[in-house]
Every structure is written in structure tokens, then in C-alpha cells.
Design a protein around this motif. Structure first.
Motif, PDB file in Angstrom:
ATOM      1  N   GLU A  83      46.346  37.026  55.032  1.00 30.90           N
ATOM      2  CA  GLU A  83      46.599  35.825  54.234  1.00 30.90           C
ATOM      3  C   GLU A  83      46.848  36.180  52.778  1.00 30.90           C
ATOM      4  OE1 GLU A  83      44.612  31.471  53.180  1.00 30.90           O
ATOM      5  OE2 GLU A  83      43.333  33.200  53.644  1.00 30.90           O
ATOM      6  N   GLU A  84      46.049  37.086  52.217  1.00 30.94           N
ATOM      7  CA  GLU A  84      46.244  37.496  50.827  1.00 30.94           C
ATOM      8  C   GLU A  84      47.600  38.161  50.633  1.00 30.94           C
ATOM      9  OE1 GLU A  84      41.508  38.264  49.768  1.00 30.94           O
ATOM     10  OE2 GLU A  84      42.773  39.891  50.519  1.00 30.94           O
ATOM     11  N   SER A  85      48.038  38.920  51.623  1.00 29.61           N
ATOM     12  CA  SER A  85      49.353  39.568  51.528  1.00 29.61           C
ATOM     13  C   SER A  85      50.455  38.529  51.418  1.00 29.61           C
ATOM     14  CB  SER A  85      49.589  40.458  52.755  1.00 29.61           C
ATOM     15  OG  SER A  85      48.651  41.513  52.798  1.00 29.61           O
ATOM     16  N   VAL A  86      50.322  37.446  52.165  1.00 32.13           N
ATOM     17  CA  VAL A  86      51.319  36.375  52.101  1.00 32.13           C
ATOM     18  C   VAL A  86      51.239  35.660  50.758  1.00 32.13           C
ATOM     19  CG1 VAL A  86      52.023  34.166  53.083  1.00 32.13           C
ATOM     20  CG2 VAL A  86      51.376  36.042  54.598  1.00 32.13           C
ATOM     21  N   LEU A  87      50.033  35.319  50.328  1.00 31.95           N
ATOM     22  CA  LEU A  87      49.861  34.580  49.081  1.00 31.95           C
ATOM     23  C   LEU A  87      50.336  35.381  47.869  1.00 31.95           C
ATOM     24  CD1 LEU A  87      46.318  33.016  49.659  1.00 31.95           C
ATOM     25  CD2 LEU A  87      48.513  31.805  49.702  1.00 31.95           C
ATOM     26  N   LEU A  88      50.105  36.687  47.893  1.00 36.19           N
ATOM     27  CA  LEU A  88      50.460  37.537  46.758  1.00 36.19           C
ATOM     28  C   LEU A  88      51.828  38.198  46.917  1.00 36.19           C
ATOM     29  CD1 LEU A  88      46.992  39.233  46.108  1.00 36.19           C
ATOM     30  CD2 LEU A  88      48.106  37.461  44.729  1.00 36.19           C
ATOM     31  N   GLU A  89      52.481  37.929  48.053  1.00 39.16           N
ATOM     32  CA  GLU A  89      53.829  38.459  48.309  1.00 39.16           C
ATOM     33  C   GLU A  89      53.850  39.986  48.232  1.00 39.16           C
ATOM     34  OE1 GLU A  89      56.467  36.416  45.658  1.00 39.16           O
ATOM     35  OE2 GLU A  89      55.970  34.455  46.467  1.00 39.16           O
ATOM     36  N   ILE A  90      52.905  40.587  48.952  1.00 41.20           N
ATOM     37  CA  ILE A  90      52.788  42.044  48.993  1.00 41.20           C
ATOM     38  C   ILE A  90      52.759  42.490  50.450  1.00 41.20           C
ATOM     39  CG2 ILE A  90      51.615  42.271  46.782  1.00 41.20           C
ATOM     40  CD1 ILE A  90      48.955  42.280  48.238  1.00 41.20           C
ATOM     41  N   GLU A  91      52.797  43.805  50.666  1.00 35.71           N
ATOM     42  CA  GLU A  91      52.760  44.346  52.016  1.00 35.71           C
ATOM     43  C   GLU A  91      51.372  44.146  52.645  1.00 35.71           C
ATOM     44  OE1 GLU A  91      55.433  45.544  53.545  1.00 35.71           O
ATOM     45  OE2 GLU A  91      56.600  45.100  51.729  1.00 35.71           O
ATOM     46  N   LYS A  92      51.329  44.158  53.972  1.00 33.25           N
ATOM     47  CA  LYS A  92      50.049  44.059  54.665  1.00 33.25           C
ATOM     48  C   LYS A  92      49.182  45.270  54.334  1.00 33.25           C
ATOM     49  CE  LYS A  92      51.626  41.332  58.639  1.00 33.25           C
ATOM     50  NZ  LYS A  92      51.750  41.292  60.121  1.00 33.25           N
ATOM     51  N   ASN A  93      47.890  45.019  54.224  1.00 28.60           N
ATOM     52  CA  ASN A  93      46.904  46.079  53.937  1.00 28.60           C
ATOM     53  C   ASN A  93      47.174  46.793  52.619  1.00 28.60           C
ATOM     54  OD1 ASN A  93      45.437  45.712  56.418  1.00 28.60           O
ATOM     55  ND2 ASN A  93      47.077  46.820  57.475  1.00 28.60           N
ATOM     56  N   ALA A  94      47.810  46.097  51.674  1.00 27.48           N
ATOM     57  CA  ALA A  94      48.056  46.693  50.362  1.00 27.48           C
ATOM     58  C   ALA A  94      46.746  46.787  49.575  1.00 27.48           C
ATOM     59  CB  ALA A  94      49.069  45.854  49.586  1.00 27.48           C
ATOM     60  N   ALA A  95      46.709  47.705  48.631  1.00 29.67           N
ATOM     61  CA  ALA A  95      45.515  47.866  47.800  1.00 29.67           C
ATOM     62  C   ALA A  95      45.375  46.701  46.829  1.00 29.67           C
ATOM     63  CB  ALA A  95      45.587  49.177  47.018  1.00 29.67           C
ATOM     64  N   LEU A  96      44.158  46.244  46.629  1.00 30.52           N
ATOM     65  CA  LEU A  96      43.858  45.178  45.681  1.00 30.52           C
ATOM     66  C   LEU A  96      42.700  45.596  44.782  1.00 30.52           C
ATOM     67  CD1 LEU A  96      43.837  41.966  47.939  1.00 30.52           C
ATOM     68  CD2 LEU A  96      45.670  42.715  46.407  1.00 30.52           C
ATOM     69  N   LEU A  97      42.742  45.164  43.522  1.00 26.63           N
ATOM     70  CA  LEU A  97      41.574  45.230  42.654  1.00 26.63           C
ATOM     71  C   LEU A  97      40.721  43.993  42.921  1.00 26.63           C
ATOM     72  CD1 LEU A  97      43.144  46.226  39.222  1.00 26.63           C
ATOM     73  CD2 LEU A  97      41.627  47.639  40.616  1.00 26.63           C
ATOM     74  N   THR A  98      39.407  44.143  42.852  1.00 25.07           N
ATOM     75  CA  THR A  98      38.522  43.000  43.061  1.00 25.07           C
ATOM     76  C   THR A  98      37.550  42.869  41.894  1.00 25.07           C
ATOM     77  OG1 THR A  98      36.854  44.282  44.293  1.00 25.07           O
ATOM     78  CG2 THR A  98      38.646  43.261  45.558  1.00 25.07           C
ATOM     79  N   MET A  99      37.124  41.638  41.680  1.00 27.97           N
ATOM     80  CA  MET A  99      36.148  41.377  40.628  1.00 27.97           C
ATOM     81  C   MET A  99      35.241  40.239  41.075  1.00 27.97           C
ATOM     82  SD  MET A  99      35.327  39.183  37.903  1.00 27.97           S
ATOM     83  CE  MET A  99      36.818  38.437  37.232  1.00 27.97           C
ATOM     84  N   ASP A 100      33.942  40.501  41.100  1.00 27.22           N
ATOM     85  CA  ASP A 100      32.928  39.473  41.341  1.00 27.22           C
ATOM     86  C   ASP A 100      32.211  39.230  40.026  1.00 27.22           C
ATOM     87  OD1 ASP A 100      33.723  39.764  43.930  1.00 27.22           O
ATOM     88  OD2 ASP A 100      31.821  40.583  44.667  1.00 27.22           O
ATOM     89  N   ARG A 101      32.022  37.964  39.681  1.00 30.03           N
ATOM     90  CA  ARG A 101      31.409  37.664  38.388  1.00 30.03           C
ATOM     91  C   ARG A 101      30.529  36.425  38.478  1.00 30.03           C
ATOM     92  NH1 ARG A 101      35.153  36.175  33.243  1.00 30.03           N
ATOM     93  NH2 ARG A 101      35.270  38.429  32.967  1.00 30.03           N
ATOM     94  N   THR A 102      29.340  36.528  37.904  1.00 29.18           N
ATOM     95  CA  THR A 102      28.494  35.352  37.675  1.00 29.18           C
ATOM     96  C   THR A 102      28.408  35.136  36.176  1.00 29.18           C
ATOM     97  OG1 THR A 102      27.150  35.891  39.635  1.00 29.18           O
ATOM     98  CG2 THR A 102      26.254  34.268  38.088  1.00 29.18           C
ATOM     99  N   ALA A 103      28.813  33.965  35.719  1.00 26.56           N
ATOM    100  CA  ALA A 103      28.817  33.654  34.284  1.00 26.56           C
ATOM    101  C   ALA A 103      27.658  32.719  33.955  1.00 26.56           C
ATOM    102  CB  ALA A 103      30.141  33.001  33.887  1.00 26.56           C
ATOM    103  N   PHE A 104      27.069  32.964  32.792  1.00 22.96           N
ATOM    104  CA  PHE A 104      25.907  32.188  32.355  1.00 22.96           C
ATOM    105  C   PHE A 104      26.216  31.527  31.015  1.00 22.96           C
ATOM    106  CE2 PHE A 104      24.591  35.748  34.913  1.00 22.96           C
ATOM    107  CZ  PHE A 104      23.642  35.237  35.796  1.00 22.96           C
ATOM    108  N   ASP A 105      25.671  30.339  30.809  1.00 18.72           N
ATOM    109  CA  ASP A 105      25.881  29.653  29.534  1.00 18.72           C
ATOM    110  C   ASP A 105      24.856  30.125  28.513  1.00 18.72           C
ATOM    111  OD1 ASP A 105      23.503  28.329  30.104  1.00 18.72           O
ATOM    112  OD2 ASP A 105      24.452  26.394  30.486  1.00 18.72           O
ATOM    113  N   ASN A 106      24.868  29.502  27.330  1.00 17.87           N
ATOM    114  CA  ASN A 106      23.982  29.971  26.252  1.00 17.87           C
ATOM    115  C   ASN A 106      22.507  29.640  26.482  1.00 17.87           C
ATOM    116  OD1 ASN A 106      24.407  27.267  25.910  1.00 17.87           O
ATOM    117  ND2 ASN A 106      25.020  27.394  23.762  1.00 17.87           N
ATOM    118  N   SER A 107      22.200  28.897  27.544  1.00 16.71           N
ATOM    119  CA  SER A 107      20.800  28.648  27.886  1.00 16.71           C
ATOM    120  C   SER A 107      20.329  29.577  28.998  1.00 16.71           C
ATOM    121  CB  SER A 107      20.614  27.186  28.323  1.00 16.71           C
ATOM    122  OG  SER A 107      21.235  26.952  29.584  1.00 16.71           O
TER     123      SER A 107
END
Length: 254
Positions: free
Chosen positions: A205-229
Motif C-alpha cells: 500500500e505504501e508503495s502505491v501511495l508513494l509511487e515507488i517500487e514494491k519493497n523499496a527502502a523507507l526512512l521511518t520516524m516515531d515521535r511523541t510530542a509534549f506540550d509545555n506542561s
């Protein structure tokens, strides 16, 4: 010129190719196309004619033309898009590892961001999400899934989960603005984030959405953001095309 139209490169661009000189022909061709992109003669969104047609016009073999094009793809100035062809972009976006959104990064690098909203729905927090957002397991959260584009070229697939208080966010807000812009408009001040950067292969699905080849390499980022409290205001899981996006980190010796 429409982004859907192919651009036939002018023959004058290649009139001085040295066919018997020491400089490889693929390199000469790639340098001329790169110059046309950087000068604006080939603007973002332009589509190049296919390799066979270009090779026939220039009297060059397809492997020579293919290697010339690949040189420019590797520099992030061209992208190969499935079903569309080879298209000009404005180079790779480099994100410094700071508390900014992809929307902000694209705007700051003079690209035009746009969004395809794939999902905006209420989901029950499982154990993992409850821990990420510091909410009770089983409580409602807002789930968002989007494709972010730069100059009409898909760059990232982004999933985000937000606490219950943000369930009223409207679809139009997420299409017209970045998520952090929307949160700031609601009085949220992002202060710190816990982030993990990695890599993996794309799903079908990601290959279709990003218009890239199947099983192509991707960078990933997981992030939890916190406010000033110190409250968690969003958890995101994003994947990026590495030919169009990278992370930059400054290291200081102690």
C-alpha cells in the motif's frame, strides 16, 4: 506547462556532446539536464520524455540515457513515478532533528506542501497507544492518516494519534494546514519530543501511495510530542521516501 505533459528536451542542449572525448556520454547528458533543472528551464513538475524516445533523438543507447537520468535521480532532482514517468522536483528536503512538522519543513525549503487525507476517525486506545499518550487504555483517541506531497510529488505517509480533546479537528484543517499548525491554533505549545528514526521496506500500500517500487527502502520516524506542561499531545508514525527526504543531526564532542 502542465505537470501531465511530457517535456521534449531541446536538441540545442545536446549539440556539443563530445562523442569521442574522454568524458562519458551519460555524464555529459546528465550535466545538461541538471543545469536545465537548476536554471528553471525545466520547472518542478515537468515530465521528461521516456528514455527510448530521448535516446533515439540523441543517437544514444538506452543504457546510456538510463544512467544519465539515474545520476539526476540520485541527486534528488528527478523522481521516477509509477504510471507517470520521470518528473522534475526541487531537490531533497533535509530535516534537522528539531521539533518541527513536515509541513513547516516543506514551506521553509520553498516547496508547496499539499495533503491527501486518508483517515480521520475516533479509535480506542490500545495498551501501546495508552502508554504513548499517557491516557487510560480503552479511552477514545483521534486517529489521522495522510499522504504529504511536495510540489505534487508524494514524500511521506503519516499516521498520528491524539488525545480525546482533539477529536473535533476538522478534515479541511488538516488538508489546508500542517498538524502542528492546527494544534498551535488550539493553544497548544509543543515543547519537547521523544523521537526514534529508523528504516524498513515499504508495504504494498505504501508503495502505491508513494509511487515507488514494491519493497523499496523507507526512512521511518516515531515521535511523541509534549506540550509545555509535559502532557503528551500527539504520537506519530511516519515513513518517508529517502530519495526525497533525509534527517540531519549536528553532533558536538563533550
Amino acid at each position: 506547462m502542465s505537470a501531465k505533459e511530457e517535456n521534449t528536451l531541446p536538441m540545442g542542449m545536446f549539440m556539443d556532446l563530445e562523442r569521442s572525448g574522454p568524458i562519458p556520454l551519460y555524464f555529459q547528458v546528465s550535466q545538461r539536464i541538471e543545469k536545465a533543472i537548476l536554471s528553471g528551464e525545466l520547472p518542478a513538475g515537468s515530465r521528461l520524455e521516456n528514455e527510448v524516445a530521448l535516446g533515439q533523438r540523441l543517437g544514444l543507447s538506452r543504457p546510456t540515457v538510463r544512467r544519465a537520468i539515474q545520476e539526476i535521480v540520485d541527486k534528488g532532482l528527478l523522481v521516477r513515478r509509477r504510471g507517470i514517468g520521470t518528473q522534475v522536483v526541487h531537490g531533497q528536503v533535509t530535516r534537522k532533528v528539531e521539533l518541527t512538522s513536515l509541513y513547516d519543513d516543506l514551506t521553509n525549503t520553498h516547496k508547496v506542501p499539499s495533503t491527501h487525507l486518508l483517515a480521520l476517525e475516533t479509535r480506542v486506545a490500545d495498551a501501546k497507544m495508552a502508554e504513548r499518550l499517557s491516557v487510560a487504555e480503552g479511552s477514545p483517541t483521534l486517529y489521522i492518516r495522510r499522504v504529504r506531497l511536495a510540489d505534487d510529488v508524494p514524500v511521506a505517509v503519516m499516521e498520528n494519534w491524539l488525545p480525546e480533546e482533539f477529536i473535533g479537528i476538522e478534515p479541511n484543517d488538516l488538508v489546508a494546514h500542517g498538524l502542528y499548525q492546527v494544534l498551535r491554533s488550539r493553544g497548544v505549545t509543543m515543547r519537547v519530543a521523544r523521537q526514534h528514526i529508523g528504516a524498513r521496506k515499504s508495504t504494498n500500500e505504501e508503495s502505491v501511495l508513494l509511487e515507488i517500487e514494491k519493497n523499496a527502502a523507507l526512512l521511518t520516524m516515531d515521535r511523541t510530542a509534549f506540550d509545555n506542561s509535559g502532557r503528551a499531545v500527539e504520537f506519530g508514525q511516519h515513513c518517508y521516501r529517502p530519495d526525497l527526504y533525509s534527517f540531519e543531526v549536528t553532533l558536538v564532542e563533550k
